[in-house]
Design a protein around this motif. Sequence first.
Motif, PDB file in Angstrom:
ATOM      1  N   THR A 140      41.332  33.406  53.443  1.00 32.39           N
ATOM      2  CA  THR A 140      40.307  32.739  52.632  1.00 32.39           C
ATOM      3  C   THR A 140      39.369  33.761  52.011  1.00 32.39           C
ATOM      4  O   THR A 140      38.998  33.660  50.834  1.00 32.39           O
ATOM      5  N   ASP A 141      38.993  34.771  52.779  1.00 31.56           N
ATOM      6  CA  ASP A 141      38.130  35.830  52.273  1.00 31.56           C
ATOM      7  C   ASP A 141      38.813  36.576  51.124  1.00 31.56           C
ATOM      8  O   ASP A 141      38.185  36.888  50.112  1.00 31.56           O
ATOM      9  N   LEU A 142      40.107  36.825  51.271  1.00 27.28           N
ATOM     10  CA  LEU A 142      40.864  37.482  50.199  1.00 27.28           C
ATOM     11  C   LEU A 142      40.862  36.631  48.938  1.00 27.28           C
ATOM     12  O   LEU A 142      40.628  37.138  47.838  1.00 27.28           O
ATOM     13  N   MET A 143      41.095  35.338  49.079  1.00 26.89           N
ATOM     14  CA  MET A 143      41.125  34.468  47.902  1.00 26.89           C
ATOM     15  C   MET A 143      39.769  34.403  47.213  1.00 26.89           C
ATOM     16  O   MET A 143      39.699  34.358  45.988  1.00 26.89           O
ATOM     17  N   ARG A 144      38.704  34.425  47.980  1.00 21.79           N
ATOM     18  CA  ARG A 144      37.363  34.468  47.370  1.00 21.79           C
ATOM     19  C   ARG A 144      37.167  35.768  46.601  1.00 21.79           C
ATOM     20  O   ARG A 144      36.585  35.783  45.518  1.00 21.79           O
ATOM     21  N   ALA A 145      37.653  36.853  47.171  1.00 21.31           N
ATOM     22  CA  ALA A 145      37.529  38.157  46.504  1.00 21.31           C
ATOM     23  C   ALA A 145      38.349  38.210  45.222  1.00 21.31           C
ATOM     24  O   ALA A 145      37.988  38.923  44.280  1.00 21.31           O
ATOM     25  N   LEU A 146      39.428  37.451  45.160  1.00 21.43           N
ATOM     26  CA  LEU A 146      40.305  37.469  43.983  1.00 21.43           C
ATOM     27  C   LEU A 146      39.867  36.508  42.881  1.00 21.43           C
ATOM     28  O   LEU A 146      40.425  36.534  41.788  1.00 21.43           O
ATOM     29  N   GLN A 147      38.868  35.681  43.136  1.00 24.68           N
ATOM     30  CA  GLN A 147      38.438  34.719  42.125  1.00 24.68           C
ATOM     31  C   GLN A 147      38.018  35.389  40.808  1.00 24.68           C
ATOM     32  O   GLN A 147      38.376  34.896  39.742  1.00 24.68           O
ATOM     33  N   PRO A 148      37.295  36.513  40.823  1.00 23.93           N
ATOM     34  CA  PRO A 148      36.977  37.164  39.543  1.00 23.93           C
ATOM     35  C   PRO A 148      38.235  37.635  38.802  1.00 23.93           C
ATOM     36  O   PRO A 148      38.300  37.560  37.577  1.00 23.93           O
ATOM     37  N   LEU A 149      39.247  38.065  39.528  1.00 33.15           N
ATOM     38  CA  LEU A 149      40.495  38.480  38.893  1.00 33.15           C
ATOM     39  C   LEU A 149      41.197  37.272  38.266  1.00 33.15           C
ATOM     40  O   LEU A 149      41.728  37.354  37.156  1.00 33.15           O
TER      41      LEU A 149
END
Length: 110
Positions: A88-97
């Motif tokens: 989940t943390d990874l997906m949040r980090a990828l939201q700008p991408l």
Amino acid sequence: MTEHIYDEECRRFQASAETVGKRWSGGILMALYLGSTRFSEILGRVEGLSDRMLAQRLRELEAEGLVERDVIPTVPVQIRYALTERGTDLMRALQPLAAWGQRWGTPARV
């Protein structure tokens, strides 16, 4: 004065990029992030993904600590998948991408 990028930082970044960038992994993670939990639901959300490849990628993502598999002892047995806290943390980090891809990206090739 500029900061230097160290070898360890490069290795960690490269490993992270390869995990997410592996074919089908991003779509699978996105399907889980959007709430899909069953194998068939994930398969239905990621166009072009085969049963065999989904099973393989889910095992890899589970080994990376991004996805967890929950076996529910019913008749028939139910298996549900979910993102871990790390996933989940990874997906949040990828939201700008993802937002960048919506604005500037080209359609994905399948």
